[in-house]
Design an enzyme around this catalytic site. Structure first.
Site, PDB file in Angstrom:
ATOM      1  N   PHE A  96      -6.713  20.327 -24.595  1.00 30.27           N
ATOM      2  CA  PHE A  96      -7.362  19.028 -24.808  1.00 30.27           C
ATOM      3  C   PHE A  96      -8.743  19.041 -24.151  1.00 30.27           C
ATOM      4  O   PHE A  96      -8.983  19.792 -23.209  1.00 30.27           O
ATOM      5  CB  PHE A  96      -6.467  17.926 -24.226  1.00 30.27           C
ATOM      6  CG  PHE A  96      -7.015  16.554 -24.477  1.00 30.27           C
ATOM      7  CD1 PHE A  96      -7.099  16.050 -25.768  1.00 30.27           C
ATOM      8  CD2 PHE A  96      -7.435  15.754 -23.427  1.00 30.27           C
ATOM      9  CE1 PHE A  96      -7.616  14.782 -25.994  1.00 30.27           C
ATOM     10  CE2 PHE A  96      -7.952  14.484 -23.656  1.00 30.27           C
ATOM     11  CZ  PHE A  96      -8.034  14.000 -24.938  1.00 30.27           C
ATOM     12  N   ASP A  97      -9.652  18.193 -24.620  1.00 34.83           N
ATOM     13  CA  ASP A  97     -11.038  18.273 -24.136  1.00 34.83           C
ATOM     14  C   ASP A  97     -11.186  18.049 -22.626  1.00 34.83           C
ATOM     15  O   ASP A  97     -11.946  18.756 -21.969  1.00 34.83           O
ATOM     16  CB  ASP A  97     -11.989  17.368 -24.941  1.00 34.83           C
ATOM     17  CG  ASP A  97     -11.583  15.906 -24.954  1.00 34.83           C
ATOM     18  OD1 ASP A  97     -10.438  15.601 -24.585  1.00 34.83           O
ATOM     19  OD2 ASP A  97     -12.408  15.060 -25.344  1.00 34.83           O
ATOM     20  N   HIS A 109     -19.669  14.318 -26.272  1.00 39.30           N
ATOM     21  CA  HIS A 109     -19.352  13.451 -27.412  1.00 39.30           C
ATOM     22  C   HIS A 109     -19.275  11.969 -27.041  1.00 39.30           C
ATOM     23  O   HIS A 109     -19.514  11.114 -27.864  1.00 39.30           O
ATOM     24  CB  HIS A 109     -18.038  13.890 -28.068  1.00 39.30           C
ATOM     25  CG  HIS A 109     -16.871  13.912 -27.135  1.00 39.30           C
ATOM     26  ND1 HIS A 109     -16.742  14.852 -26.138  1.00 39.30           N
ATOM     27  CD2 HIS A 109     -15.798  13.106 -27.020  1.00 39.30           C
ATOM     28  CE1 HIS A 109     -15.631  14.618 -25.474  1.00 39.30           C
ATOM     29  NE2 HIS A 109     -15.036  13.571 -25.982  1.00 39.30           N
ATOM     30  N   LYS A 155      -0.609   7.163 -23.478  1.00 38.42           N
ATOM     31  CA  LYS A 155      -0.081   7.535 -24.799  1.00 38.42           C
ATOM     32  C   LYS A 155       1.402   7.137 -24.856  1.00 38.42           C
ATOM     33  O   LYS A 155       1.701   5.975 -25.043  1.00 38.42           O
ATOM     34  CB  LYS A 155      -0.244   9.036 -25.065  1.00 38.42           C
ATOM     35  CG  LYS A 155      -1.580   9.744 -24.773  1.00 38.42           C
ATOM     36  CD  LYS A 155      -2.824   9.008 -24.853  1.00 38.42           C
ATOM     37  CE  LYS A 155      -4.119   9.801 -24.734  1.00 38.42           C
ATOM     38  NZ  LYS A 155      -4.213  10.998 -23.983  1.00 38.42           N
ATOM     39  N   TYR A 177       0.835  -1.209   0.000  1.00 36.89           N
ATOM     40  CA  TYR A 177       0.000   0.000   0.000  1.00 36.89           C
ATOM     41  C   TYR A 177       0.868   1.255   0.000  1.00 36.89           C
ATOM     42  O   TYR A 177       0.606   2.210  -0.723  1.00 36.89           O
ATOM     43  CB  TYR A 177      -0.916  -0.006   1.238  1.00 36.89           C
ATOM     44  CG  TYR A 177      -1.988   1.059   1.175  1.00 36.89           C
ATOM     45  CD1 TYR A 177      -3.270   0.750   0.711  1.00 36.89           C
ATOM     46  CD2 TYR A 177      -1.719   2.378   1.546  1.00 36.89           C
ATOM     47  CE1 TYR A 177      -4.250   1.720   0.629  1.00 36.89           C
ATOM     48  CE2 TYR A 177      -2.701   3.355   1.459  1.00 36.89           C
ATOM     49  CZ  TYR A 177      -3.963   3.019   1.011  1.00 36.89           C
ATOM     50  OH  TYR A 177      -4.927   3.988   0.918  1.00 36.89           O
ATOM     51  N   ALA A 186       1.079  14.187 -22.679  1.00 35.19           N
ATOM     52  CA  ALA A 186       0.727  12.845 -23.146  1.00 35.19           C
ATOM     53  C   ALA A 186       1.645  12.334 -24.260  1.00 35.19           C
ATOM     54  O   ALA A 186       2.067  11.190 -24.250  1.00 35.19           O
ATOM     55  CB  ALA A 186      -0.722  12.828 -23.616  1.00 35.19           C
ATOM     56  N   ASP A 208       1.059  19.709 -20.663  1.00 31.34           N
ATOM     57  CA  ASP A 208       0.159  18.572 -20.804  1.00 31.34           C
ATOM     58  C   ASP A 208       0.913  17.628 -21.750  1.00 31.34           C
ATOM     59  O   ASP A 208       1.004  17.875 -22.948  1.00 31.34           O
ATOM     60  CB  ASP A 208      -1.174  19.060 -21.389  1.00 31.34           C
ATOM     61  CG  ASP A 208      -2.170  17.928 -21.561  1.00 31.34           C
ATOM     62  OD1 ASP A 208      -1.821  16.772 -21.280  1.00 31.34           O
ATOM     63  OD2 ASP A 208      -3.305  18.216 -21.984  1.00 31.34           O
TER      64      ASP A 208
HETATM   65  C1  LIG Z   1      -5.386  11.763 -23.392  1.00 31.28           C
HETATM   66  C2  LIG Z   1      -5.050  13.125 -23.024  1.00 31.28           C
HETATM   67  C3  LIG Z   1      -5.416  13.669 -21.790  1.00 31.28           C
HETATM   68  C4  LIG Z   1      -6.278  12.929 -20.788  1.00 31.28           C
HETATM   69  O1  LIG Z   1      -5.731  11.724 -20.407  1.00 31.28           O
HETATM   70  P1  LIG Z   1      -6.601  10.435 -20.070  1.00 31.28           P
HETATM   71  O2  LIG Z   1      -5.547   9.433 -19.725  1.00 31.28           O
HETATM   72  O3  LIG Z   1      -7.404  10.072 -21.257  1.00 31.28           O
HETATM   73  O4  LIG Z   1      -7.456  10.779 -18.901  1.00 31.28           O
HETATM   74  C5  LIG Z   1      -5.021  14.955 -21.511  1.00 31.28           C
HETATM   75  N1  LIG Z   1      -4.316  15.669 -22.395  1.00 31.28           N
HETATM   76  C6  LIG Z   1      -3.951  15.185 -23.592  1.00 31.28           C
HETATM   77  C7  LIG Z   1      -3.166  16.023 -24.542  1.00 31.28           C
HETATM   78  C8  LIG Z   1      -4.306  13.902 -23.949  1.00 31.28           C
HETATM   79  O5  LIG Z   1      -3.973  13.433 -25.160  1.00 31.28           O
END
Ligand SMILES: *Cc1c(COP(=O)(O)O)cnc(C)c1O
Length: 458
Positions: A124-125, A449, A257, A72, A216, A214
């Site tokens: 990003f969304d 979406h 990613k 843990y 990813a 951000d």
């Molecule tokens: C996928 C993504 C996110 C969110 O990540 P999740 O693992 O899907 O929650 C945030 N920013 C970018 C640029 C992404 O491609």
């Protein structure tokens, strides 16, 4: 003769996928409310819905899974990720989270409050969702070139220095940080140059703001810098990655990613104080700070994935496959966002179906057509994704109306890619016959979406 390019991996385990008839697909897509998220995965032949969490882990990642420490607190798996982050990304502190949006939720709980403005490059969304959920605003400062799909620019993810400085001057007090998405998903998987990252950091320093990446697809961004930016050809991906992150104070990561795992994420930062503040929310939302919503085995696979994801040979195989799809489509005359992005090909639905009104969701209509044609699942990056304006509740129509074909990492062969390309060509040849789009039947108040249901316009 020059030897052709080939993948830097061979295949050790396979998973069957199933073809279907057009008749079957007609029924399935209708039953799912013309929303591709609503389809069962076994009703899909080639799944390009997303590259998120859909990659194939390597033999080394699978062996790391067996070594996971499920304690843990204080698990060795936590320290494996911590040292990979320190070595590869250069951040002292980190918090694991179960995925990227969870990292946003935890971090923004500390940094974002009502009335704030967060400038960035086409947020990003989920990032935008977490900002707007807190009654703050995402201000898009992407360069204008990004919104013309016909224009070839090496770094369409770049932030416009004038737009950014103007907002820093006009709204400085309400800006908690600047966010830079690398690569920029919403503008088509487009990279940001090191020069631009340095500019953002300089402006941030000038106005006393912190910079969040951000991240990813940070490794894909580094690959493009190596290929396209002057002075970086001879640097290794890992050197470039460190130079990129030197321009950030904090990073959020969807490890689904570029860390090539099926689930996982984290926040990394230089500030001990921020780590302490964010730990409170991490414990509340995700789990104790040394596992944060992840199993030890998944943390192990993530650490190994960070090493593999920053290898040149891996990235070359990956990005060249995406480029291969882009080139095949371009050879057929199909309008795509240029240059081709890192993780996906973005088809310009406004130019593909110019005779359809935007109110009938061109990109979604195209994605449905592609599914019907060949069982290929893409995704809409357009007006459905853009949601309604939180204040006026009117539909927002973004500058780009795209259908994204995201390629999972190390999953499909170029034969699959050929099927996708030819299926789209067939639709392109009969595009004039597609006279009717779609209309919304039901929708959620935010991030609609995923669950929206639609019907054909009659
Ligand atoms: C996928 C993504 C996110 C969110 O990540 P999740 O693992 O899907 O929650 C945030 N920013 C970018 C640029 C992404 O491609």
């Amino acid at each position: 003769m020059e030897l052709p390019f080939a993948e830097s991996f061979k295949i050790k385990m396979v998973e069957s996928i199933r073809k279907s008839s057009r008749e079957e697909r007609e029924k399935w897509i209708k039953d799912s409310g013309y929303n591709l998220f609503g389809l069962k995965s076994d009703k899909v032949f080639i799944d390009l819905l997303t590259d998120s969490g859909t990659g194939a882990m390597s033999d080394h990642q699978w062996s790391e899974m067996m070594l996971g420490d499920e304690s843990y607190a204080g698990a060795s798996s936590y320290f494996k990720v911590k040292s990979a982050i320190q070595e590869l990304l250069g951040f002292e502190y980190f918090l694991p989270t179960h995925q990227g949006r969870a990292a946003e939720n935890v971090l923004f709980s500390v940094l974002v409050k009502e009335g704030d403005i967060i400038p960035g490059n086409s947020h990003f969304d989920t990032t935008k969702g977490h900002i707007e959920f807190r009654k703050a605003t995402a201000a898009d400062c992407t360069i204008d070139e990004a919104f013309d799909t016909t224009l070839s620019h090496p770094f369409k993810g770049n932030i416009d220095p004038v737009k950014l400085e103007n907002i820093l001057i006009s709204s400085g007090e309400n800006i908690p940080f600047i966010i830079v998405t690398v690569t920029c998903n919403s503008s088509g998987g487009q990279p940001v140059s090191i020069e631009n990252l340095k500019m953002v950091k300089q402006l941030a320093d000038k106005y006393g703001k912190i910079v969040v990446f951000d991240s990813a697809r940070f490794a894909e961004n580094a690959y493009f810098i190596k290929l396209r930016e002057k002075g970086y050809q001879d640097k290794s991906i890992r050197e470039i990655v460190l130079e990129m992150f030197a321009c950030a104070d904090v990073m959020t990561m969807s490890a689904k990613k570029d860390a090539i795992v099926n689930m996982g994420g984290f926040i990394a930062m230089r500030s001990k104080e921020l780590h302490t503040k964010a730990s409170v929310f991490n414990i509340m939302f995700e789990g104790y700070i040394t596992y944060g919503g992840m199993s030890g085995r998944d943390l192990n696979a993530l650490a190994q994935g960070l090493y593999e994801g920053t290898e040149f040979d891996y990235l070359e195989t990956r990005i060249r496959q995406v480029e291969y799809l882009g080139k095949r489509l371009m050879d057929f005359g199909i309008p795509v966002q240029q240059p081709i992005g890192g993780h996906a090909v973005f088809v310009d639905a406004k130019r593909f179906l110019p005779h359809l009104p935007k109110e009938e969701f061109q990109a979604q209509t195209l994605a449905v057509e592609l599914y019907l044609e060949a069982g290929v699942r893409g995704v809409e990056i357009g007006a459905l994704l853009a949601d309604r304006d939180p204040v006026t509740r009117e539909n927002r129509y973004p500058a780009l109306e795209l259908m994204r074909l995201a390629i999972p990492r190390r999953v499909y062969t170029n034969n699959h890619i050929d099927v996708v390309a030819v299926a789209l060509k067939n639709i392109y040849d009969r595009r004039e016959t597609i006279r009717k789009g779609l209309k919304i039947v039901t929708e959620a108040p935010i991030m609609r979406h995923f669950t929206v249901t639609l019907d054909r316009v009659c």
